[in-house]
Design an enzyme around this catalytic site. Structure first.
Site, short mmCIF file in Angstrom:
data_model
loop_
_atom_site.label_atom_id
_atom_site.label_comp_id
_atom_site.label_asym_id
_atom_site.label_seq_id
_atom_site.Cartn_x
_atom_site.Cartn_y
_atom_site.Cartn_z
N LYS A 78 -89.94 23.66 -52.27
CA LYS A 78 -91.21 23.99 -51.64
C LYS A 78 -91.71 22.79 -50.84
O LYS A 78 -91.61 21.65 -51.32
CB LYS A 78 -92.23 24.38 -52.72
CG LYS A 78 -93.57 24.88 -52.17
CD LYS A 78 -94.52 25.30 -53.28
CE LYS A 78 -95.81 25.90 -52.75
NZ LYS A 78 -96.75 26.32 -53.81
N SER A 158 -98.98 31.03 -53.36
CA SER A 158 -98.60 30.27 -52.21
C SER A 158 -97.09 30.01 -52.07
O SER A 158 -96.63 29.72 -50.98
CB SER A 158 -99.31 28.93 -52.23
OG SER A 158 -98.85 28.12 -53.30
N SER A 182 -99.69 30.81 -58.05
CA SER A 182 -98.80 30.63 -56.90
C SER A 182 -97.30 30.63 -57.19
O SER A 182 -96.49 30.62 -56.26
CB SER A 182 -99.15 29.32 -56.18
OG SER A 182 -100.30 29.48 -55.40
#
Lengths: 490, 95
Positions: A78, A158, A182
């Site tokens: 990420k 997210s 998330s």
């Protein structure tokens, strides 16, 4: 030969150690998938040369019989994790061109254990969002689509890039972070497994900070075993993060015994929300039946302050975010927009560099921390947080884990939710866990009437990820979820 | 509680965020909606409840007061939009 991108981390690990294929072959297959998958917009930065270099080194070690736990496994990272020498953006314009000179502890741990880096994954800007629509680099497409439809859907957020990449088989596993849901919400939307560990289990050092008392990193993978394998490498005490807790990390894979006889599973009544879709409720009930059939004892529990977790979160998280994001001032890194004087430069830079959702949260956070409002908002929210944690402590006196839905709905279309508060409600079942610092795992459990994946969540006691993995493994077995999205992007 | 445009401008100033008139009008509505939604917390009786300071119970860690890092000025300045030798360059602040 089977397609190497279909292998789980555990299968790839076995294939590599049996020399059925090389780490370079495995990396090549995933690099090709990553390139074919560009329509998904899952990656912000691809690092194929790095993946191949890492794989070559792994082949050397495997040949010498010196393989480490993740030797030769290509992973996506990420874009919130600082990676030395590789662009790190947090999917924000304000971090334009930021190339860290240091490595986050989590990624350093993964490289220490032999993993290879495929690239950096798209996410909501500064991890603020539940749909990946707030990214400066554009939305990520969910590999899944409704039955017979071509409409694009959000992958959740997210960690939308992480979840989409794993579901589309661009990588077998990815790092992710979870401040209010998330990891777990995008895992649910994409039919993948995601675990948010106990606060303090994984070091936050070198991860772009959003809300420091809530942020925690974890993996997104295709099955529970892989989540256990990845978390094993990611977790552990780190002197560089004072909130990382110095407790031993148990053998998570060994926890997957498949035996939950006598396990006490709590069902929190307050999660049965008004207006919850029937298919979510029936999936939850099916989950309960699966666990009973496996020998678990199901017990009703009560978490009376559940409905206040989300509004309290939307005080605590923006407050911490407004402090954390004060560092983006056009001086030390990233974007600078000139102005008449230094304050004008700060204001121009931050107005241009932050997207609408980030600006909203910075303003809310600044407001609730400002003189005269601090007690009414921030202190009040932290008191409510104490009550939420107390609810869990009391309920966990009688049960070992809890089972809940992960989200109140399946994946939705981009632009379908425009009202901020409605978007925030997507995290209603996940955010309590962050507020109490507990671990939570989402496991794909079935398909919606429209053919989209739905997940169930286990919530565990602090630092008891082992029981979560054990229970999740049994549920995964019972659900037998093997649906896959059609490969429309390749 | 709802906020007006003057309050939006005030907090934007505190947050060092430039907002245009159009932004301020839009934010007035958005922030008010969020703040009104948050106000349901008033229903919760928090009399005598300690505010949370740490989500996991840990004792404050101590470490030796040693220098473990440093002499990396090049690295610290490496990402500066504008730098000179080992300094960050900013617009003039003293007349």
């Amino acid at each position: 030969m089977t397609d190497l991108t279909d292998l789980t981390i555990a299968e790839a690990r076995d294939g590599l150690s049996n020399r059925e294929f090389s780490a370079v072959e495995l990396a090549d297959a995933h690099i090709a998938a990553m390139e074919q998958g560009r329509l998904l917009n899952a990656f912000v930065t691809e690092t194929p040369e790095r993946a191949l270099q890492d794989a070559e080194r792994s082949d050397g070690r495997l040949k010498a019989g010196d393989g480490r736990p993740l030797e030769g496994i290509p992973l996506g990272i990420k874009d919130l994790f600082c990676t030395q020498g590789v662009l790190t953006t947090a999917s924000s314009h304000i971090l334009d061109g930021f190339v860290p000179t240091y490595e986050s502890t989590v990624t350093a741990n993964l490289w220490r254990d032999g993993a290879a880096m495929l690239g950096k994954l798209n996410c909501d800007e500064f991890a603020m969002g539940s749909s990946n629509e707030t990214s400066h680099y554009g939305p990520v497409d969910n590999p899944w689509r409704r039955n017979g439809a071509n409409t694009s859907l959000v992958p959740g957020g997210s960690s939308g890039g992480s979840a989409a990449a794993v579901a589309a088989r661009l990588c077998p596993g990815a790092t992710a972070t979870d401040t209010g849901g998330s990891i777990r919400q995008p895992a649910t939307f994409t039919g993948t497994v995601g675990i948010k560990p106990t606060y303090g289990r994984v070091s936050r050092w070198g991860i772009v900070a959003f809300a420091s008392s809530l942020d925690q990193a974890g993996p997104i993978t295709r099955d529970v075993r892989d989540a256990a394998i990845m978390l094993q490498s990611m977790a552990g005490h780190d002197a560089k993060d004072t909130t990382s807790v110095d407790v031993p990390v148990p053998d998570y894979e060994a926890a997957l015994t498949g035996d939950i006889r006598g396990l006490r599973v709590g069902i929190p009544g307050e999660y049965r929300m008004e207006g919850m879709p029937g298919e979510i409720e029936s999936l939850w009930a099916t989950g309960v039946e699966w666990l009973k059939a496996a020998g678990a004892e199901v017990v009703d529990v009560s978490l009376p302050h559940t409905k206040y977790a989300l509004p309290a979160y939307y005080i605590v998280a923006p407050a911490e975010a407004s402090s954390n994001l004060a560092r983006y001032d056009g001086v030390r890194y990233g974007l600078r927009v000139p102005g008449e004087d230094i304050v004008d430069m700060y204001e121009n830079t931050r107005a241009a560099g932050f997207g609408a959702e980030v600006r909203r949260r910075v303003l809310i956070g600044t407001y609730v921390l400002s003189a005269g409002y601090y007690d009414a908002y921030y202190v009040k929210a932290q008191k409510v947080r104490t009550l939420i944690k107390r609810d869990f402590e009391q309920a966990f006196e009688n049960v070992d884990v809890m089972l809940t839905p992960t989200t109140p709905n399946a994946a939705f279309a981009p632009g379908e939710i425009t009202d901020p508060v409605t978007m925030y409600l997507n995290d209603i079942f996940t955010v309590t866990v962050n507020m109490a610092g507990l671990p939570g795992i989402s496991v794909p459990a079935g398909l919606s009437s429209e053919g989209l994946p739905l997940g169930l969540q286990f919530i565990g006691k602090a630092f008891d990820e082992s029981t979560l993995f054990r229970a999740a493994g049994v549920l995964e077995q019972a659900a037998g979820f093997d649906a896959q999205p059609g490969k429309w992007w390749a | 509680m709802s906020v007006d445009q003057a309050t939006v401008r005030h907090i934007a100033k505190l947050a060092r965020l430039k907002v245009s008139d159009a932004d301020a009008r839009k934010l007035e509505g958005e922030l008010s909606t969020i703040l009104e939604w948050i106000e349901q917390l008033d229903e919760v009786d928090t009399e005598g409840v300690e505010p949370m300071t740490s989500v996991v119970e840990v004792t404050m860690k101590m470490r030796d007061d040693d220098v473990t890092d440093g002499a990396i000025a090049d690295q610290i300045i490496a990402n500066a939009p504008e730098g000179e030798e080992h300094f960050f360059v900013v617009p003039k602040v003293v007349e």
